[in-house]
Design an enzyme around this catalytic site. Structure first.
Site, mmCIF file in Angstrom:
data_model
loop_
_atom_site.group_PDB
_atom_site.id
_atom_site.type_symbol
_atom_site.label_atom_id
_atom_site.label_comp_id
_atom_site.label_asym_id
_atom_site.label_seq_id
_atom_site.Cartn_x
_atom_site.Cartn_y
_atom_site.Cartn_z
ATOM 1 N N GLU A 1 0.759 -5.418 13.155
ATOM 2 C CA GLU A 1 -0.610 -5.808 14.522
ATOM 3 C C GLU A 1 -0.676 -7.234 14.540
ATOM 4 O OE1 GLU A 1 -3.469 -2.956 13.921
ATOM 5 O OE2 GLU A 1 -4.426 -3.495 15.507
ATOM 6 N N ARG B 1 1.050 -1.289 -0.058
ATOM 7 C CA ARG B 1 -0.194 -0.140 -0.272
ATOM 8 C C ARG B 1 1.183 0.895 0.146
ATOM 9 N NH1 ARG B 1 -3.354 -1.375 4.822
ATOM 10 N NH2 ARG B 1 -2.249 -3.870 4.390
#
Ligand SMILES: O=P(O)(O)OC[C@H]1O[C@H](OP(=O)(O)OP(=O)(O)O)[C@H](O)[C@@H]1O
Ligand SMILES: Nc1ncnc2[nH]cnc12
Length: 172
Positions: free
Chosen positions: A97, A60
């Site tokens: 994460e 991204r």
């Protein structure tokens, strides 16, 4: 323009307990896409002098890093997941994460004296951005700062980063 309203929340993706901030709904909105890239560009111009290279992380980070580099008159350097870059690479491990991974950059992409901005769509734990900073700094380049579209505050991401300016457009 309310960019936050263009970001879609997907609970429990890619794992239970993760609230995924989906930027594809922002990207598909022509005004949202233009406004995001133009605002990011303006803020980077206001904050940073003479950026030689924008470094963006797969995948991204490529979406925002390349148009930003184009608008700034800078070059773009991809940092990729393992085994994707064809020439000799330098590597670093990092925590997500939701997992652990490795990042690579071509070892001849940067060198002494290059002025570099790191760009990604989102900072969560800061593992990806901190690892990318390590890759950049190992080359002897000057790390000017970071720019993110989204910051997930409360995960301590920015505390993991070197002491340089950090731009963010949207905070949660
Ligand atoms: O601050 P962190 O906890 O490191 O997380 C942020 C990173 O996680 C996402 O990428 P992801 O690895 O999911 O890959 P993708 O861009 O290919 O979807 C995002 O685009 C950032 O690069
Ligand atoms: N919650 C989240 N949403 C979207 N991308 C992410 N990358 C890491 N954490 C994320």
């Amino acid at each position: 323009m309310d960019l936050k309203s263009l970001i879609r929340d997907i609970p429990d993706f890619p794992k239970p307990g993760i609230l995924f901030r989906d930027i594809t709904t922002l990207l598909r909105n022509p005004d949202g896409l233009r406004h995001t890239v133009d605002t990011l560009t303006q803020q980077c111009k206001d904050r940073f002098d003479k950026i030689d290279y924008v470094v963006g992380m797969e995948s991204r980070g490529f979406i925002f890093g390349t148009p930003l580099a184009y608008q700034l008159g800078a070059g773009f350097i991809p940092v990729r997941k393992p085994g994707k870059l064809p020439a000799a690479v330098c590597r670093v491990e990092y925590e997500l994460e939701y997992g652990v991974d490795r990042l690579e950059m071509h070892e001849d992409a940067l060198g002494e004296g290059c002025r570099v901005l790191i760009v990604d769509d989102l900072i969560a734990t800061g593992g990806t951005a901190a690892a990318t900073a390590q890759l950049v700094q190992q080359t002897g380049s000057e790390l000017l700062g970071f720019a993110f579209i989204i910051e997930l505050q409360g995960l301590g991401g920015r505390e993991k980063l070197p002491d340089v300016p950090i731009l963010t457009l949207i905070e949660y």
